[in-house]
Scaffold this motif. Structure first.
Motif, PDB file in Angstrom:
ATOM      1  N   SER A 110       0.832  -1.203   0.000  1.00  0.00           N
ATOM      2  CA  SER A 110       0.000   0.000   0.000  1.00  0.00           C
ATOM      3  C   SER A 110       0.869   1.257   0.000  1.00  0.00           C
ATOM      4  CB  SER A 110      -0.910   0.005   1.229  1.00  0.00           C
ATOM      5  OG  SER A 110      -1.485   1.278   1.416  1.00  0.00           O
ATOM      6  N   SER A 111       0.505   2.246  -0.842  1.00  0.00           N
ATOM      7  CA  SER A 111       1.314   3.472  -0.926  1.00  0.00           C
ATOM      8  C   SER A 111       1.326   4.230   0.401  1.00  0.00           C
ATOM      9  CB  SER A 111       0.804   4.371  -2.052  1.00  0.00           C
ATOM     10  OG  SER A 111      -0.561   4.676  -1.881  1.00  0.00           O
ATOM     11  N   THR A 112       0.273   4.074   1.207  1.00  0.00           N
ATOM     12  CA  THR A 112       0.245   4.759   2.511  1.00  0.00           C
ATOM     13  C   THR A 112       1.273   4.171   3.469  1.00  0.00           C
ATOM     14  OG1 THR A 112      -1.537   3.296   3.262  1.00  0.00           O
ATOM     15  CG2 THR A 112      -2.190   5.426   2.343  1.00  0.00           C
ATOM     16  N   TYR A 163      -2.356  -1.712  -6.486  1.00  0.00           N
ATOM     17  CA  TYR A 163      -2.162  -0.705  -5.443  1.00  0.00           C
ATOM     18  C   TYR A 163      -1.902   0.706  -5.964  1.00  0.00           C
ATOM     19  CZ  TYR A 163      -1.307  -5.109  -3.033  1.00  0.00           C
ATOM     20  OH  TYR A 163      -1.407  -6.379  -2.556  1.00  0.00           O
ATOM     21  N   TYR A 164      -1.487   0.834  -7.227  1.00  0.00           N
ATOM     22  CA  TYR A 164      -1.015   2.131  -7.714  1.00  0.00           C
ATOM     23  C   TYR A 164      -1.736   2.567  -8.983  1.00  0.00           C
ATOM     24  CZ  TYR A 164       2.613  -0.011  -4.840  1.00  0.00           C
ATOM     25  OH  TYR A 164       3.268  -0.670  -3.836  1.00  0.00           O
TER      26      TYR A 164
END
Length: 482
Positions: free
Chosen positions: A54-56, A380-381
């Motif tokens: 996850s980018s977070t 995810y992106y």
């Protein structure tokens, strides 16, 4: 600078690293667990994992990126675009940790990050703006009063950030309340800020942006325009440089206006000033993007400048080695964003295994790519695989090169926007230059694309059958006796 960390992934991370290495500077890649085997990780001199998929938990974790930079003795951080590229707080922390931020100062990012603050900053510079209000609101009663004053149709826009989120066109007063609620809700969800503002809706606009560069010695230059009117859901999908509608006089006026916008916020680095151009060639300031744009390659091709190299030179404190008068437009460039999306199914994301992935090559063809055969396209992106760019002596040549490149781009395992790109570049409205931001709404449909695809398959089958019958006839010919 001896070592630069690229705080990004995919095609932009690779593209930045190629220039960094060309300049004799070491590169550091950061990656999430999902990107462990990605091309940008393999390409870099050093790479470090900064978190989960996850980018977070990874690419948006400025603290982890800075910690990695300090651990590996990094001199500079290039943010690419997206993720933390327009995060003023991150830019400040990078500098506070003694690392050079390869981008504009936090003041410019903050001002231009808010559309209302940006408009306020450029007011005194006599730059044309779309009629509307200069304050953020969430009150429907107030919105109705303003809308009646400027006249319908109107555009409701989120004050924070961009990307088409929190944007609604309202044709009639009866729809105002419901559209206000939707815009506010979407803005809150996307940005954590529900404030919106209202402006007059320009009916047939073209989206034209000006690339600027500003060094630390007081020099601000413009690198001409990019035409970005082919959009879906307010997001660009095809870009070109130069624009077919700008005269030399209009180009000069817009370039000078863009320079004023940059000077209004003490801008340093590469940035883009976006304008709307109406059917009468009046232009209006829209916003400024305080980073490298996705579509920067088309500007590089028509000017011969490497924009990432310029960003690094500016960050090192160097003055420009050229003036505005030295810059000129040579040739024509086009860019197609190649997304892992299905244009037949409302551009839904298409994830999965890239069973086959072969890129087009040849003179006048450039692919800024972030994937390779055998890779999984992650969920995810952002679903952009690559950018397909062509360059020709003129627009017609660039279009023909683009169509040839699309046909030789081979992808199996997922759907992409390549067929949509072919539809655009073959369409008479695009080829004639007579289009605006409503191109997709006016001309494109999944049914039309399916019809074209089926017809092409039918013709290919007929050609194959004809060749087969010819071959069979040759085989049946009796041998001649002497």
């Amino acid at each position: 600078m001896k070592k630069i960390l690229v705080a990004n992934r995919g095609e932009i991370a690779l593209r930045v690293m190629k220039t960094v290495q060309k300049m004799g500077i070491k590169t550091v890649a950061v990656f999430s667990t999902a990107d462990r085997n990605a091309p940008h990780v393999k390409f870099a001199d050093e790479a470090i994992c900064i978190g989960e998929a996850s980018s977070t938990e990874s690419y948006l974790r400025g603290d982890k990126i800075i910690a990695a930079a300090k651990q590996l003795g990094v001199d500079g951080i290039h943010p690419g675009y997206g993720f933390l590229s327009e995060n003023a707080g991150f830019a400040e922390k990078v500098e506070q940790n003694g690392i050079t931020w390869i981008g504009p100062g936090s003041k410019a990012i903050t001002i231009m990050g808010s559309k209302l603050a940006a408009k306020d900053a450029v007011k005194e510079y006599d730059i044309p703006m779309v009629p509307g209000i200069d304050e953020a609101i969430t009150d429907t009663v107030k919105a109705r009063k303003i809308a009646n004053e400027i006249g319908y149709p109107i555009l409701i826009k989120a004050s924070a950030y961009g990307g088409g989120k929190g944007m609604r066109i309202v044709e009639k007063e009866k729809d105002l309340e419901s559209q206000m609620k939707r815009a506010i809700s979407e803005a809150e969800s996307a940005f954590g800020d529900g404030a919106v503002f209202i402006e007059k809706y320009i009916g047939s606009p073209r989206h034209v942006e000006i690339q600027i560069l500003a060094d630390t010695h007081g020099n601000t230059l413009h690198l001409f325009e990019r035409e970005c009117s082919i959009q879906r859901r307010h997001q660009k999908v095809v870009e070109e440089a130069p624009s077919v509608v700008l005269t030399e006089e209009l180009r000069k006026k817009m370039g000078e206006a863009a320079v004023k916008v940059a000077e209004a916020c003490d801008y340093v680095g590469a940035g883009t000033v976006e304008f709307l151009v109406d059917e009468n060639n009046n232009f209006y300031f829209l916003e400024m993007n305080t980073r490298l744009q996705v579509e920067h390659p088309v500007t590089e091709l028509i000017t011969g400048l490497d924009l990432v190299e310029q960003q690094i030179r500016i960050a090192r404190g160097e003055a420009f080695s050229f003036t505005q008068e030295d810059l000129e437009i040579k040739g024509h460039a086009l860019e197609l964003r190649v997304y892992a999306e299905d244009p037949i199914d409302d551009f839904m994301p298409s994830v999965g295994l890239l069973k086959k992935y072969k890129l087009p090559e040849g003179p006048g063809v450039r692919v800024d790519n972030g994937f390779e055969e055998g890779m999984e396209v992650p969920i995810y992106y952002d679903p952009m695989l690559a950018k397909l760019i062509t360059y020709g002596a003129n627009r017609e040549e660039a279009i023909q090169l683009m169509l040839k490149a699309i046909s030789s781009y081979e992808v199996e395992g997922i759907s992409t926007t390549l067929p949509f790109g072919k539809f655009v570049f073959e369409h008479e409205a695009f080829r004639s230059g007579n289009f605006d931001t409503h191109f997709v709404k006016n001309y494109y449909s999944a049914e039309k694309l399916q019809e074209e695809t089926c017809e092409e398959a039918r013709i290919a089958a007929m050609i194959a059958l004809s060749q087969y019958l010819k071959d069979q006839k040759k085989l049946r010919l009796p041998s001649v006796k002497h």
